[in-house]
Motif scaffolding. Structure first.
Motif, PDB file in Angstrom:
ATOM      1  N   SER A 185      -2.676   9.672 -17.954  1.00 13.51           N
ATOM      2  CA  SER A 185      -3.045  10.003 -19.324  1.00 13.51           C
ATOM      3  C   SER A 185      -2.887   8.791 -20.239  1.00 13.51           C
ATOM      4  O   SER A 185      -1.840   8.141 -20.246  1.00 13.51           O
ATOM      5  CB  SER A 185      -2.167  11.150 -19.825  1.00 13.51           C
ATOM      6  OG  SER A 185      -2.495  11.481 -21.156  1.00 13.51           O
ATOM      7  N   GLY A 186      -3.933   8.472 -20.976  1.00 10.38           N
ATOM      8  CA  GLY A 186      -3.881   7.380 -21.926  1.00 10.38           C
ATOM      9  C   GLY A 186      -4.011   5.995 -21.329  1.00 10.38           C
ATOM     10  O   GLY A 186      -3.815   4.997 -22.030  1.00 10.38           O
ATOM     11  N   LYS A 187      -4.365   5.927 -20.034  1.00 10.15           N
ATOM     12  CA  LYS A 187      -4.469   4.623 -19.377  1.00 10.15           C
ATOM     13  C   LYS A 187      -5.831   4.474 -18.702  1.00 10.15           C
ATOM     14  O   LYS A 187      -6.601   5.425 -18.596  1.00 10.15           O
ATOM     15  CB  LYS A 187      -3.359   4.456 -18.352  1.00 10.15           C
ATOM     16  CG  LYS A 187      -1.972   4.435 -18.961  1.00 10.15           C
ATOM     17  CD  LYS A 187      -0.932   4.100 -17.907  1.00 10.15           C
ATOM     18  CE  LYS A 187       0.451   4.007 -18.543  1.00 10.15           C
ATOM     19  NZ  LYS A 187       1.492   3.660 -17.540  1.00 10.15           N
ATOM     20  N   GLY A 188      -6.086   3.270 -18.235  1.00  7.65           N
ATOM     21  CA  GLY A 188      -7.313   3.021 -17.504  1.00  7.65           C
ATOM     22  C   GLY A 188      -7.155   3.368 -16.032  1.00  7.65           C
ATOM     23  O   GLY A 188      -6.036   3.486 -15.530  1.00  7.65           O
ATOM     24  N   PRO A 189      -8.261   3.557 -15.316  1.00 10.93           N
ATOM     25  CA  PRO A 189      -8.190   3.837 -13.879  1.00 10.93           C
ATOM     26  C   PRO A 189      -7.519   2.687 -13.132  1.00 10.93           C
ATOM     27  O   PRO A 189      -7.779   1.518 -13.407  1.00 10.93           O
ATOM     28  CB  PRO A 189      -9.659   3.966 -13.476  1.00 10.93           C
ATOM     29  CG  PRO A 189     -10.388   4.294 -14.736  1.00 10.93           C
ATOM     30  CD  PRO A 189      -9.644   3.571 -15.820  1.00 10.93           C
ATOM     31  N   GLN A 190      -6.664   3.053 -12.170  1.00 10.19           N
ATOM     32  CA  GLN A 190      -5.970   2.047 -11.370  1.00 10.19           C
ATOM     33  C   GLN A 190      -6.359   2.202  -9.911  1.00 10.19           C
ATOM     34  O   GLN A 190      -6.413   3.317  -9.387  1.00 10.19           O
ATOM     35  CB  GLN A 190      -4.452   2.227 -11.495  1.00 10.19           C
ATOM     36  CG  GLN A 190      -3.875   1.824 -12.825  1.00 10.19           C
ATOM     37  CD  GLN A 190      -2.366   1.978 -12.820  1.00 10.19           C
ATOM     38  OE1 GLN A 190      -1.844   3.075 -12.654  1.00 10.19           O
ATOM     39  NE2 GLN A 190      -1.657   0.885 -12.975  1.00 10.19           N
ATOM     40  N   PHE A 191      -6.589   1.078  -9.258  1.00  5.24           N
ATOM     41  CA  PHE A 191      -6.924   1.056  -7.843  1.00  5.24           C
ATOM     42  C   PHE A 191      -5.782   1.629  -7.007  1.00  5.24           C
ATOM     43  O   PHE A 191      -4.611   1.299  -7.216  1.00  5.24           O
ATOM     44  CB  PHE A 191      -7.195  -0.390  -7.431  1.00  5.24           C
ATOM     45  CG  PHE A 191      -7.344  -0.606  -5.955  1.00  5.24           C
ATOM     46  CD1 PHE A 191      -6.248  -0.915  -5.165  1.00  5.24           C
ATOM     47  CD2 PHE A 191      -8.583  -0.504  -5.358  1.00  5.24           C
ATOM     48  CE1 PHE A 191      -6.389  -1.127  -3.797  1.00  5.24           C
ATOM     49  CE2 PHE A 191      -8.728  -0.715  -3.999  1.00  5.24           C
ATOM     50  CZ  PHE A 191      -7.627  -1.029  -3.219  1.00  5.24           C
ATOM     51  N   ILE A 192      -6.121   2.541  -6.066  1.00  4.58           N
ATOM     52  CA  ILE A 192      -5.101   3.074  -5.154  1.00  4.58           C
ATOM     53  C   ILE A 192      -5.320   2.524  -3.757  1.00  4.58           C
ATOM     54  O   ILE A 192      -4.435   1.910  -3.162  1.00  4.58           O
ATOM     55  CB  ILE A 192      -5.161   4.608  -5.081  1.00  4.58           C
ATOM     56  CG1 ILE A 192      -4.986   5.250  -6.441  1.00  4.58           C
ATOM     57  CG2 ILE A 192      -4.095   5.139  -4.124  1.00  4.58           C
ATOM     58  CD1 ILE A 192      -5.173   6.756  -6.384  1.00  4.58           C
ATOM     59  N   ILE A 193      -6.492   2.792  -3.216  1.00  3.92           N
ATOM     60  CA  ILE A 193      -6.781   2.410  -1.841  1.00  3.92           C
ATOM     61  C   ILE A 193      -8.291   2.360  -1.663  1.00  3.92           C
ATOM     62  O   ILE A 193      -9.031   3.049  -2.365  1.00  3.92           O
ATOM     63  CB  ILE A 193      -6.129   3.412  -0.849  1.00  3.92           C
ATOM     64  CG1 ILE A 193      -6.197   2.881   0.586  1.00  3.92           C
ATOM     65  CG2 ILE A 193      -6.782   4.793  -0.952  1.00  3.92           C
ATOM     66  CD1 ILE A 193      -5.317   3.667   1.555  1.00  3.92           C
ATOM     67  N   ASP A 194      -8.726   1.536  -0.721  1.00  3.89           N
ATOM     68  CA  ASP A 194     -10.160   1.427  -0.459  1.00  3.89           C
ATOM     69  C   ASP A 194     -10.423   1.522   1.041  1.00  3.89           C
ATOM     70  O   ASP A 194      -9.508   1.455   1.862  1.00  3.89           O
ATOM     71  CB  ASP A 194     -10.721   0.115  -1.016  1.00  3.89           C
ATOM     72  CG  ASP A 194     -10.052  -1.125  -0.425  1.00  3.89           C
ATOM     73  OD1 ASP A 194     -10.436  -2.256  -0.807  1.00  3.89           O
ATOM     74  OD2 ASP A 194      -9.117  -0.986   0.400  1.00  3.89           O
ATOM     75  N   ILE A 195     -11.689   1.692   1.371  1.00  6.60           N
ATOM     76  CA  ILE A 195     -12.075   1.745   2.778  1.00  6.60           C
ATOM     77  C   ILE A 195     -13.514   1.295   2.913  1.00  6.60           C
ATOM     78  O   ILE A 195     -14.361   1.609   2.058  1.00  6.60           O
ATOM     79  CB  ILE A 195     -11.870   3.167   3.362  1.00  6.60           C
ATOM     80  CG1 ILE A 195     -12.084   3.160   4.882  1.00  6.60           C
ATOM     81  CG2 ILE A 195     -12.801   4.179   2.697  1.00  6.60           C
ATOM     82  CD1 ILE A 195     -11.615   4.449   5.557  1.00  6.60           C
ATOM     83  N   ARG A 196     -13.782   0.549   3.969  1.00 12.90           N
ATOM     84  CA  ARG A 196     -15.150   0.108   4.222  1.00 12.90           C
ATOM     85  C   ARG A 196     -15.844   1.102   5.137  1.00 12.90           C
ATOM     86  O   ARG A 196     -15.201   1.857   5.856  1.00 12.90           O
ATOM     87  CB  ARG A 196     -15.140  -1.286   4.846  1.00 12.90           C
ATOM     88  CG  ARG A 196     -14.983  -2.394   3.829  1.00 12.90           C
ATOM     89  CD  ARG A 196     -15.642  -3.671   4.339  1.00 12.90           C
ATOM     90  NE  ARG A 196     -15.789  -4.674   3.311  1.00 12.90           N
ATOM     91  CZ  ARG A 196     -16.815  -4.710   2.466  1.00 12.90           C
ATOM     92  NH1 ARG A 196     -17.745  -3.790   2.515  1.00 12.90           N
ATOM     93  NH2 ARG A 196     -16.899  -5.674   1.571  1.00 12.90           N
ATOM     94  N   SER A 197     -17.147   1.041   5.157  1.00 14.01           N
ATOM     95  CA  SER A 197     -17.907   2.027   5.925  1.00 14.01           C
ATOM     96  C   SER A 197     -17.754   1.853   7.433  1.00 14.01           C
ATOM     97  O   SER A 197     -18.129   2.754   8.195  1.00 14.01           O
ATOM     98  CB  SER A 197     -19.390   1.958   5.559  1.00 14.01           C
ATOM     99  OG  SER A 197     -19.902   0.662   5.798  1.00 14.01           O
ATOM    100  N   ASN A 198     -17.207   0.721   7.879  1.00  5.39           N
ATOM    101  CA  ASN A 198     -17.012   0.534   9.323  1.00  5.39           C
ATOM    102  C   ASN A 198     -15.662   1.096   9.806  1.00  5.39           C
ATOM    103  O   ASN A 198     -15.272   0.895  10.948  1.00  5.39           O
ATOM    104  CB  ASN A 198     -17.132  -0.940   9.701  1.00  5.39           C
ATOM    105  CG  ASN A 198     -16.111  -1.809   8.997  1.00  5.39           C
ATOM    106  OD1 ASN A 198     -15.349  -1.332   8.149  1.00  5.39           O
ATOM    107  ND2 ASN A 198     -16.092  -3.079   9.337  1.00  5.39           N
ATOM    108  N   MET A 199     -14.967   1.768   8.909  1.00  5.32           N
ATOM    109  CA  MET A 199     -13.693   2.386   9.242  1.00  5.32           C
ATOM    110  C   MET A 199     -13.781   3.881   8.943  1.00  5.32           C
ATOM    111  O   MET A 199     -14.608   4.316   8.132  1.00  5.32           O
ATOM    112  CB  MET A 199     -12.560   1.769   8.422  1.00  5.32           C
ATOM    113  CG  MET A 199     -12.415   0.267   8.589  1.00  5.32           C
ATOM    114  SD  MET A 199     -11.238  -0.430   7.413  1.00  5.32           S
ATOM    115  CE  MET A 199      -9.718   0.304   7.981  1.00  5.32           C
TER     116      MET A 199
END
Lengths: 115, 113
Positions: free
Chosen positions: B40-54
């Motif tokens: 609340s009241g903040k910008g989106p923060q990166f948590i985790i990512d994944i590539r399409s080859n996984m």
């Protein structure tokens, strides 16, 4: 140090006014963005700048104009503000690499209220 | 065009339980997927990512699963804590150029004490 910083955080203004939101990133990224988040939390891209060149302009009214004096800054100018412009505006930046994807880093947002 | 959707706008879980947030997408050309957390009241923060080859990637208490066959992405949060309360967005990248990510509508995760 804040990676993506934008000012002001809160802005209340009257219809018809012209206002600007400033953004700076110290991540060395080559692409910067402006996103708009509406009351339902939906995030939509407005503009992106890559090496000072506008890449995207997503059906945004021409009252909105991005200005990038250099790679680290992307300011948003809004002319003749309307009630429907009330939203949260997020500045962001990214650096697409050969291995990593296009991870975007966001600022804390600017809450714009038009009355 | 692209569309990104979420199955549930609000998810309420007990503190300590595991939570799963789902996301469906339509663009089969998407090659990179990210989960963001917005407090609340903040910008989106990166948590985790994944590539399409996984199909799976794990972080600290979080796991992202990707099923390209049915175009489905999920975020699993283990042993939820009060600090996990936030809106979670899935986002996808079609790759190439300087175009930004396309975001889903968001799921509001509520952690009950």
């Amino acid at each position: 140090d804040t990676a993506v910083s934008q000012t002001p955080k809160y802005l209340v203004t009257q219809m018809g006014n012209d206002k600007s939101i400033k953004c700076e990133q110290n991540l060395g990224h080559d692409t910067m963005y402006w996103y708009k988040q509406d009351s339902k939390k939906f995030l939509k891209i407005m503009f992106s700048y890559n090496n000072k060149e506008l890449i995207i302009n997503e059906t945004v009214p021409n009252r909105f104009s991005p200005k990038s004096p250099d790679k680290a800054h992307l300011n948003l100018h809004i002319n003749s503000l309307e009630l429907g412009d009330s939203a949260v505006y997020f500045c962001a930046s990214s650096q697409r690499g050969p291995v990593s994807g296009n991870t975007i880093y966001f600022g804390e947002g600017s809450w714009l209220t038009v009355v | 065009g692209e569309s990104v959707g979420l199955h549930l706008p609000t998810l309420s879980v007990q503190e300590g339980d595991n939570s799963i947030i789902n996301c469906a997408y339509s663009n089969s050309a998407s090659d990179y997927f990210i989960w963001y957390k917005q407090e609340s009241g903040k910008g989106p923060q990166f948590i985790i990512d994944i590539r399409s080859n996984m199909d799976k990637r794990q972080g600290q208490r979080v796991t992202v699963l990707l099923n390209k066959t049915v175009k489905h992405l999920s975020l699993q949060i283990a042993a939820t804590q009060p600090g996990d309360s936030a809106v979670y967005f899935c986002a996808l990248d079609g790759g190439g150029g300087a175009d930004g990510l396309t975001f889903g509508k968001g799921t509001h995760l509520i952690i009950q004490p």
